[in-house]
Design a protein around this motif. Structure first.
Motif, PDB file in Angstrom:
ATOM      1  N   GLY A 108       0.789  -1.227   0.000  1.00  0.00           N
ATOM      2  CA  GLY A 108       0.000   0.000   0.000  1.00  0.00           C
ATOM      3  C   GLY A 108       0.813   1.264   0.000  1.00  0.00           C
ATOM      4  N   LEU A 168      -6.926  -2.143  -4.803  1.00  0.00           N
ATOM      5  CA  LEU A 168      -7.241  -0.719  -4.741  1.00  0.00           C
ATOM      6  C   LEU A 168      -8.062  -0.371  -3.509  1.00  0.00           C
ATOM      7  CD1 LEU A 168      -8.055   0.016  -8.499  1.00  0.00           C
ATOM      8  CD2 LEU A 168      -5.905   0.363  -7.263  1.00  0.00           C
ATOM      9  N   SER A 169      -8.980  -1.251  -3.135  1.00  0.00           N
ATOM     10  CA  SER A 169      -9.771  -0.984  -1.931  1.00  0.00           C
ATOM     11  C   SER A 169      -8.904  -0.995  -0.683  1.00  0.00           C
ATOM     12  CB  SER A 169     -10.892  -2.016  -1.807  1.00  0.00           C
ATOM     13  OG  SER A 169     -10.356  -3.316  -1.574  1.00  0.00           O
ATOM     14  N   ARG A 171      -5.889   0.153  -0.455  1.00  0.00           N
ATOM     15  CA  ARG A 171      -5.266   1.468  -0.366  1.00  0.00           C
ATOM     16  C   ARG A 171      -6.248   2.494   0.194  1.00  0.00           C
ATOM     17  NH1 ARG A 171      -0.534   1.653  -3.613  1.00  0.00           N
ATOM     18  NH2 ARG A 171      -0.698   3.919  -3.745  1.00  0.00           N
ATOM     19  N   VAL A 172      -7.498   2.382  -0.203  1.00  0.00           N
ATOM     20  CA  VAL A 172      -8.510   3.297   0.329  1.00  0.00           C
ATOM     21  C   VAL A 172      -8.708   3.072   1.828  1.00  0.00           C
ATOM     22  CG1 VAL A 172     -10.940   3.965   0.183  1.00  0.00           C
ATOM     23  CG2 VAL A 172      -9.649   3.474  -1.907  1.00  0.00           C
ATOM     24  N   MET A 173      -8.749   1.800   2.253  1.00  0.00           N
ATOM     25  CA  MET A 173      -8.927   1.497   3.674  1.00  0.00           C
ATOM     26  C   MET A 173      -7.737   1.975   4.504  1.00  0.00           C
ATOM     27  SD  MET A 173     -10.491  -2.357   3.512  1.00  0.00           S
ATOM     28  CE  MET A 173     -11.263  -2.878   1.994  1.00  0.00           C
ATOM     29  N   ALA A 175      -5.827   4.507   3.726  1.00  0.00           N
ATOM     30  CA  ALA A 175      -5.931   5.970   3.779  1.00  0.00           C
ATOM     31  C   ALA A 175      -7.016   6.418   4.753  1.00  0.00           C
ATOM     32  CB  ALA A 175      -6.222   6.519   2.378  1.00  0.00           C
ATOM     33  N   ALA A 176      -8.063   5.606   4.917  1.00  0.00           N
ATOM     34  CA  ALA A 176      -9.147   5.966   5.837  1.00  0.00           C
ATOM     35  C   ALA A 176      -8.734   5.835   7.290  1.00  0.00           C
ATOM     36  CB  ALA A 176     -10.374   5.104   5.557  1.00  0.00           C
ATOM     37  N   GLY A 182     -11.740   0.813   8.121  1.00  0.00           N
ATOM     38  CA  GLY A 182     -10.408   1.157   7.687  1.00  0.00           C
ATOM     39  C   GLY A 182      -9.371   0.180   8.193  1.00  0.00           C
ATOM     40  N   GLU A 237      -9.738  -7.623   1.571  1.00  0.00           N
ATOM     41  CA  GLU A 237      -9.648  -7.752   0.115  1.00  0.00           C
ATOM     42  C   GLU A 237     -10.516  -8.902  -0.394  1.00  0.00           C
ATOM     43  OE1 GLU A 237      -5.681  -8.033  -1.269  1.00  0.00           O
ATOM     44  OE2 GLU A 237      -5.117  -6.017  -0.626  1.00  0.00           O
TER      45      GLU A 237
END
Length: 266
Positions: A108, A168-169, A171-173, A175-176, A182, A237
């Motif tokens: 990530g 990709l999800s 990376r979003v988690m 970042a959250a 998260g 994931e």
């Protein structure tokens, strides 16, 4: 009087014996089965029909396709298994481990363009926390079934799509942050490789397209429960991959059904 009585007795003969009275025999007739029994019978017939249909579309038809096409029907599964075993063997040496790390390791904290370049090869690199050899039969069975049911191109597209969606999800988690959905910042250092997301995604997609609840229950539900019980990076994931695979299956089913129902575009 006596003389008159004897002739009458001889003429009339003995009095007949009284006939026995016959009572009608009532034969019990079978009434309708109870409501609970009728429901049980209907449920058993419904379950039997669906199990037979699922066996036909998940086992019988793929086997017939395999017999008709031969090795070419599972060529993608053979290539996948050989690639995983080869990269696992290369990863055992120092130089090979460096090469694998530079070409396939996804985390990530690396740039997104590099993630997109490494993701296809990362599918063939066994995860660090999972042994490679025990997972080969499941991987081979999943990819072989997907190729026989979905075709080679669709199998590749679905496998890559669900794996990329999971990456990709993640990376979003990250970042959250460590909230309800998260992930903590240290999850960005976790090496994200392996075909587990693609495998469970393909099983979920096949079960959705072919309406196979038994396949979903046996091949997908344990992963869902394990991911909920242990909410780490891989578990999140896997949940995303299953969700994307089911959505793609619903879209494909709707698209395939529209021409038959006469609702295609004018």
């Amino acid at each position: 009087m006596r003389g008159d009585t004897k002739p009458r007795e001889r003429t009339g003969g003995p009095e007949p014996a009284p006939s026995p009275v016959r009572h009608p025999v009532v034969v019990p007739t079978a009434g309708p089965p109870p409501r609970a029994e009728r429901r049980l019978n209907r449920s058993a017939r419904f379950l039997g029909r669906h199990l037979l249909r699922e066996f036909r579309v998940i086992v019988a038809e793929p086997v017939r396709t395999l017999v008709r096409r031969g090795l070419s029907g599972v060529l993608l599964a053979v290539f996948t298994a050989v690639a995983v075993l080869t990269l696992h063997q290369v990863d055992q040496s120092g130089t090979g481990a460096t090469l694998v790390r530079l070409t396939s390791h996804v985390r990530g904290d690396i740039p997104l363009p590099l993630v997109l370049l490494r993701t296809p090869l990362s599918l063939f690199v066994p995860a660090r926390d999972m042994p490679a050899l025990p997972g080969i039969p499941v991987l081979f069975l999943c990819v072989a079934l997907a190729q026989l049911v979905l075709g080679r191109t669709r199998t590749i597209v679905v496998a890559y799509a669900v794996s990329l969606a999971g990456t990709l999800s993640a990376r979003v988690m990250i970042a959250a942050g460590p909230r309800w959905w998260g992930l903590p910042p240290e999850a960005a250092q976790v090496i994200d490789t392996g075909a587990s997301a693609a495998v469970v995604g393909l099983f979920a997609h096949i079960a959705t397209v072919k309406r196979a609840p038994v396949l979903f229950l046996c091949a997908v539900t344990p992963t869902v429960l394990r991911s909920i019980h242990k909410p780490n990076l891989a578990g999140r994931e896997h949940l995303v991959a299953i969700t994307v695979a089911v959505l793609l299956g619903l879209l494909a089913t709707r698209r395939d059904r529209a021409p038959r129902d006469g609702r295609g575009p004018a």
